[in-house]
Design a protein around this motif. Sequence first.
Motif, short mmCIF file in Angstrom:
data_model
loop_
_atom_site.label_atom_id
_atom_site.label_comp_id
_atom_site.label_asym_id
_atom_site.label_seq_id
_atom_site.Cartn_x
_atom_site.Cartn_y
_atom_site.Cartn_z
N PRO A 129 0.80 -1.23 0.00
CA PRO A 129 0.00 0.00 0.00
C PRO A 129 0.83 1.28 0.00
CG PRO A 129 -0.06 -1.06 2.16
CD PRO A 129 0.61 -2.02 1.23
N PHE A 130 2.13 1.19 0.28
CA PHE A 130 2.99 2.37 0.28
C PHE A 130 3.86 2.45 -0.98
CE2 PHE A 130 1.65 2.17 4.56
CZ PHE A 130 1.82 3.41 5.13
N ALA A 131 3.63 1.57 -1.93
CA ALA A 131 4.48 1.50 -3.11
C ALA A 131 4.26 2.64 -4.08
CB ALA A 131 4.28 0.16 -3.82
N ASP A 132 3.02 3.11 -4.19
CA ASP A 132 2.73 4.16 -5.18
C ASP A 132 1.56 5.04 -4.74
OD1 ASP A 132 3.46 5.39 -7.65
OD2 ASP A 132 1.70 4.51 -8.60
N ASN A 133 1.52 5.36 -3.48
CA ASN A 133 0.45 6.20 -2.93
C ASN A 133 1.08 7.40 -2.24
OD1 ASN A 133 -1.70 7.39 -1.65
ND2 ASN A 133 -2.59 5.47 -0.92
N PRO A 134 1.20 8.54 -2.94
CA PRO A 134 1.88 9.70 -2.35
C PRO A 134 1.26 10.18 -1.05
CG PRO A 134 1.52 10.01 -4.71
CD PRO A 134 0.74 8.79 -4.31
N THR A 152 7.36 8.36 -5.25
CA THR A 152 7.03 7.10 -4.60
C THR A 152 8.09 6.07 -4.98
OG1 THR A 152 5.70 6.35 -6.47
CG2 THR A 152 4.57 7.65 -4.75
N PRO A 153 8.17 4.95 -4.25
CA PRO A 153 9.14 3.91 -4.65
C PRO A 153 8.96 3.49 -6.11
CG PRO A 153 8.31 3.46 -2.46
CD PRO A 153 7.52 4.63 -2.97
N ARG A 154 7.74 3.33 -6.55
CA ARG A 154 7.50 2.92 -7.93
C ARG A 154 8.02 3.97 -8.91
NH1 ARG A 154 1.54 2.38 -10.85
NH2 ARG A 154 2.29 1.66 -12.89
N ARG A 155 7.69 5.22 -8.67
CA ARG A 155 8.12 6.29 -9.58
C ARG A 155 9.64 6.43 -9.62
NH1 ARG A 155 7.04 12.83 -8.92
NH2 ARG A 155 8.05 13.44 -10.88
N GLY A 156 10.26 6.32 -8.44
CA GLY A 156 11.71 6.45 -8.39
C GLY A 156 12.42 5.36 -9.17
N ASP A 191 12.32 -10.81 -10.71
CA ASP A 191 13.64 -11.20 -10.21
C ASP A 191 13.91 -10.58 -8.84
OD1 ASP A 191 14.39 -12.51 -12.68
OD2 ASP A 191 14.59 -10.50 -13.53
N LEU A 192 13.30 -9.45 -8.59
CA LEU A 192 13.53 -8.71 -7.36
C LEU A 192 12.21 -8.10 -6.91
CD1 LEU A 192 15.76 -7.65 -5.38
CD2 LEU A 192 15.86 -5.61 -6.82
N VAL A 193 11.90 -8.22 -5.63
CA VAL A 193 10.63 -7.72 -5.11
C VAL A 193 10.88 -6.70 -4.00
CG1 VAL A 193 8.44 -8.33 -4.00
CG2 VAL A 193 9.51 -9.92 -5.62
N LEU A 194 10.25 -5.55 -4.11
CA LEU A 194 10.28 -4.54 -3.06
C LEU A 194 8.89 -4.44 -2.45
CD1 LEU A 194 12.56 -3.60 -5.25
CD2 LEU A 194 12.60 -1.54 -3.87
N ILE A 195 8.81 -4.67 -1.15
CA ILE A 195 7.52 -4.68 -0.45
C ILE A 195 7.45 -3.44 0.44
CG2 ILE A 195 5.97 -6.03 1.00
CD1 ILE A 195 7.76 -8.47 0.34
N CYS A 196 6.46 -2.61 0.21
CA CYS A 196 6.36 -1.32 0.89
C CYS A 196 5.16 -1.34 1.84
CB CYS A 196 6.22 -0.19 -0.13
SG CYS A 196 7.53 -0.19 -1.39
N LEU A 197 5.44 -1.47 3.13
CA LEU A 197 4.40 -1.60 4.14
C LEU A 197 4.56 -0.51 5.20
CD1 LEU A 197 4.75 -5.45 4.71
CD2 LEU A 197 3.19 -4.29 3.13
N GLY A 198 3.57 -0.38 6.06
CA GLY A 198 3.68 0.59 7.15
C GLY A 198 2.32 0.94 7.73
N HIS A 218 -4.45 -6.75 6.44
CA HIS A 218 -3.85 -7.94 5.80
C HIS A 218 -2.40 -7.71 5.38
CE1 HIS A 218 -7.63 -10.21 5.49
NE2 HIS A 218 -8.23 -9.06 5.20
N GLN A 219 -1.74 -6.68 5.92
CA GLN A 219 -0.38 -6.39 5.47
C GLN A 219 0.59 -7.52 5.77
OE1 GLN A 219 1.58 -2.64 5.96
NE2 GLN A 219 -0.34 -1.49 6.03
#
Length: 228
Positions: A129-134, A152-156, A191-198, A218-219
Amino acid sequence: MLGHHYTHSFLETAVASVNAGCNLELSYGMRNNVFMHIPQALAMGNITLQMLRDRVRPLFYTRMRLGEFDPPAMNPYSSLDLSVVQSPEHRNLSLEAAVKSFVLLKNVRGTLPLRAQDLPGQRLAVVGPFADNPRVLFGDYAPVPEPQYIYTPRRGLEMLGANVSFRAGCSEPRCQQYSRAELVRVVGAADLVLICLGTGVDVETEAKDRSDLSLPGHQLELLQDAVQ
């Protein structure tokens, strides 16, 4: 004090506060507040005019020292605009401060830091939920940000030329609605996964506390599914 049942009314709170030396109330946005009852307390003789002057004096002394009553031309900050605040020098300094504030708790097999030159050849999945929600990236008391300056992490990662696939899994930090199937599909092809939680201000902020330290909704399930 009223909320903690130390007093029984705003008037009683005003009297107790002024007598105790309090001279400031955080009441922004409140339709009713304590300090509006000070004139009544003064008229009833519960506080004196001299006491009121003693409480007000340091407030205005501080405001005068800060230049709040000076003409705008005397304030060196009045001429600053986004061309200065968002100048390359200031943005680079903010980036340096952000990079140096990270705490890496565990770095298995030297996975981090990711190297920009290696990213174009990898398939990245950015999830959570924190991957692309400014909106959820800013904490309590944060200023209202300019959207063009939010990364956001996605945009970067996309700006680095990485092949990025994105799924939030759940649209907001409370994570009440979780779509496991689409998350697993995206993660499985990466190949690589970034999980953005909080948590974020939707879950915890001033006067809004969490009942426990668990990830919301459900995080945790989202994290476990991504790892598996």
